[in-house]
Design a protein around this motif. Structure first.
Motif, PDB file in Angstrom:
ATOM      1  N   ASN A   1       0.805  -1.227   0.000  1.00  0.00           N
ATOM      2  CA  ASN A   1       0.000   0.000   0.000  1.00  0.00           C
ATOM      3  C   ASN A   1       0.838   1.277   0.000  1.00  0.00           C
ATOM      4  N   GLY A   2       2.103   1.178  -0.377  1.00  0.00           N
ATOM      5  CA  GLY A   2       2.935   2.372  -0.536  1.00  0.00           C
ATOM      6  C   GLY A   2       3.485   2.951   0.747  1.00  0.00           C
ATOM      7  N   ALA A   3       3.456   2.174   1.837  1.00  0.00           N
ATOM      8  CA  ALA A   3       3.908   2.713   3.121  1.00  0.00           C
ATOM      9  C   ALA A   3       5.316   2.266   3.515  1.00  0.00           C
ATOM     10  N   CYS A   4       5.843   1.227   2.892  1.00  0.00           N
ATOM     11  CA  CYS A   4       7.186   0.771   3.231  1.00  0.00           C
ATOM     12  C   CYS A   4       8.085   0.916   2.002  1.00  0.00           C
ATOM     13  N   THR A   5       9.293   0.397   2.070  1.00  0.00           N
ATOM     14  CA  THR A   5      10.199   0.521   0.930  1.00  0.00           C
ATOM     15  C   THR A   5      10.636  -0.838   0.379  1.00  0.00           C
ATOM     16  N   ALA A   6       9.904  -1.894   0.716  1.00  0.00           N
ATOM     17  CA  ALA A   6      10.291  -3.243   0.279  1.00  0.00           C
ATOM     18  C   ALA A   6      10.288  -3.389  -1.241  1.00  0.00           C
ATOM     19  N   CYS A   7       9.362  -2.738  -1.925  1.00  0.00           N
ATOM     20  CA  CYS A   7       9.255  -2.880  -3.386  1.00  0.00           C
ATOM     21  C   CYS A   7       9.887  -1.705  -4.130  1.00  0.00           C
ATOM     22  N   ALA A   8      10.785  -0.990  -3.456  1.00  0.00           N
ATOM     23  CA  ALA A   8      11.399   0.198  -4.069  1.00  0.00           C
ATOM     24  C   ALA A   8      12.250  -0.162  -5.275  1.00  0.00           C
ATOM     25  N   VAL A   9      12.173   0.691  -6.280  1.00  0.00           N
ATOM     26  CA  VAL A   9      12.995   0.571  -7.485  1.00  0.00           C
ATOM     27  C   VAL A   9      13.601   1.930  -7.802  1.00  0.00           C
ATOM     28  N   ARG A  10      14.614   1.911  -8.639  1.00  0.00           N
ATOM     29  CA  ARG A  10      15.186   3.134  -9.201  1.00  0.00           C
ATOM     30  C   ARG A  10      14.836   3.129 -10.672  1.00  0.00           C
ATOM     31  N   VAL A  11      14.245   4.212 -11.153  1.00  0.00           N
ATOM     32  CA  VAL A  11      13.844   4.305 -12.554  1.00  0.00           C
ATOM     33  C   VAL A  11      15.080   4.604 -13.397  1.00  0.00           C
ATOM     34  N   ILE A  12      15.353   3.730 -14.352  1.00  0.00           N
ATOM     35  CA  ILE A  12      16.477   3.905 -15.272  1.00  0.00           C
ATOM     36  C   ILE A  12      16.029   4.730 -16.472  1.00  0.00           C
ATOM     37  N   SER A  13      14.851   4.396 -17.011  1.00  0.00           N
ATOM     38  CA  SER A  13      14.295   5.167 -18.119  1.00  0.00           C
ATOM     39  C   SER A  13      12.783   5.010 -18.119  1.00  0.00           C
ATOM     40  N   GLY A  14      12.111   6.008 -18.665  1.00  0.00           N
ATOM     41  CA  GLY A  14      10.660   5.984 -18.749  1.00  0.00           C
ATOM     42  C   GLY A  14      10.011   6.783 -17.637  1.00  0.00           C
TER      43      GLY A  14
ATOM     44  N   TYR B   1       1.922   3.364 -11.453  1.00  0.00           N
ATOM     45  CA  TYR B   1       1.307   3.111 -12.758  1.00  0.00           C
ATOM     46  C   TYR B   1       2.307   3.483 -13.846  1.00  0.00           C
ATOM     47  N   ALA B   2       2.473   2.636 -14.832  1.00  0.00           N
ATOM     48  CA  ALA B   2       3.339   2.957 -15.966  1.00  0.00           C
ATOM     49  C   ALA B   2       2.705   4.057 -16.798  1.00  0.00           C
ATOM     50  N   ARG B   3       3.516   5.016 -17.211  1.00  0.00           N
ATOM     51  CA  ARG B   3       3.059   6.103 -18.078  1.00  0.00           C
ATOM     52  C   ARG B   3       3.832   6.139 -19.386  1.00  0.00           C
ATOM     53  N   SER B   4       4.735   5.171 -19.560  1.00  0.00           N
ATOM     54  CA  SER B   4       5.495   4.986 -20.797  1.00  0.00           C
ATOM     55  C   SER B   4       6.160   3.622 -20.681  1.00  0.00           C
ATOM     56  N   ASP B   5       6.844   3.185 -21.735  1.00  0.00           N
ATOM     57  CA  ASP B   5       7.702   2.020 -21.569  1.00  0.00           C
ATOM     58  C   ASP B   5       8.697   2.387 -20.479  1.00  0.00           C
ATOM     59  N   LEU B   6       9.111   1.400 -19.705  1.00  0.00           N
ATOM     60  CA  LEU B   6       9.810   1.693 -18.464  1.00  0.00           C
ATOM     61  C   LEU B   6      10.900   0.667 -18.219  1.00  0.00           C
ATOM     62  N   GLU B   7      12.023   1.130 -17.680  1.00  0.00           N
ATOM     63  CA  GLU B   7      13.074   0.239 -17.213  1.00  0.00           C
ATOM     64  C   GLU B   7      13.426   0.656 -15.794  1.00  0.00           C
ATOM     65  N   VAL B   8      13.370  -0.309 -14.868  1.00  0.00           N
ATOM     66  CA  VAL B   8      13.652  -0.038 -13.454  1.00  0.00           C
ATOM     67  C   VAL B   8      14.553  -1.128 -12.899  1.00  0.00           C
ATOM     68  N   GLU B   9      15.122  -0.831 -11.731  1.00  0.00           N
ATOM     69  CA  GLU B   9      16.003  -1.769 -11.049  1.00  0.00           C
ATOM     70  C   GLU B   9      15.616  -1.807  -9.576  1.00  0.00           C
ATOM     71  N   THR B  10      15.428  -3.017  -9.026  1.00  0.00           N
ATOM     72  CA  THR B  10      15.079  -3.119  -7.615  1.00  0.00           C
ATOM     73  C   THR B  10      16.200  -2.547  -6.766  1.00  0.00           C
ATOM     74  N   GLN B  11      15.833  -2.096  -5.576  1.00  0.00           N
ATOM     75  CA  GLN B  11      16.786  -1.518  -4.639  1.00  0.00           C
ATOM     76  C   GLN B  11      16.756  -2.319  -3.349  1.00  0.00           C
TER      77      GLN B  11
END
Length: 121
Positions: free
Chosen positions: A44-57, A83-93
């Motif tokens: 629900n967006g309250a912790c940082t377990a699913c955090a990513v760094r956006v590489i592109s998009g 929510y994706a708003r374009s093609d996206l590349e991310v990396e887990t943190q």
């Protein structure tokens, strides 16, 4: 509904997931339905377990209360409420790294001193 290609590199397992994600569904939920096994906790967006760094998009994360505006501007996101708003590349943190970036300035201000007498009235 628009579909975007989302590429996620999971640093824990060195796995690359490529999934099609609709613009009206949370990214984490969509990629899990396509077989991705990513870290998460509260969903629900309250912790940082699913955090990513956006590489592109681009993505939108209006409910990401677990990340400061500053970290969001630095390219961090929470997949569980994004929510994706374009093609996206991310990396887990690493959750601890993101937590330290977010809250580290509030902790570790010196040693805890034990055995000090309490003030008496």
């Amino acid at each position: 509904m628009t579909l975007y290609t989302v590429r996620i590199r999971d640093r824990r397992t060195d796995t690359l997931y490529t999934c099609q994600v609709p613009d009206d569904r949370y990214i984490l939920h969509s990629v899990e339905n396509q077989g991705a096994n990513l870290p998460f906790s509260c969903r629900n967006g309250a912790c940082t377990a699913c955090a990513v760094r956006v590489i592109s998009g681009e993505l939108d994360q209006p409910e990401a209360m677990g990340l400061s505006a500053e970290l969001q501007h630095q390219g961090y996101a929470l997949l569980c409420v994004s929510y994706a708003r374009s093609d996206l590349e991310v990396e887990t943190q690493d959750e601890d790294e993101v937590y330290e970036l977010q809250f580290g300035r509030y902790f570790g201000k010196g040693k805890v001193r034990r055995g000090l007498p309490l003030d008496e009235d």
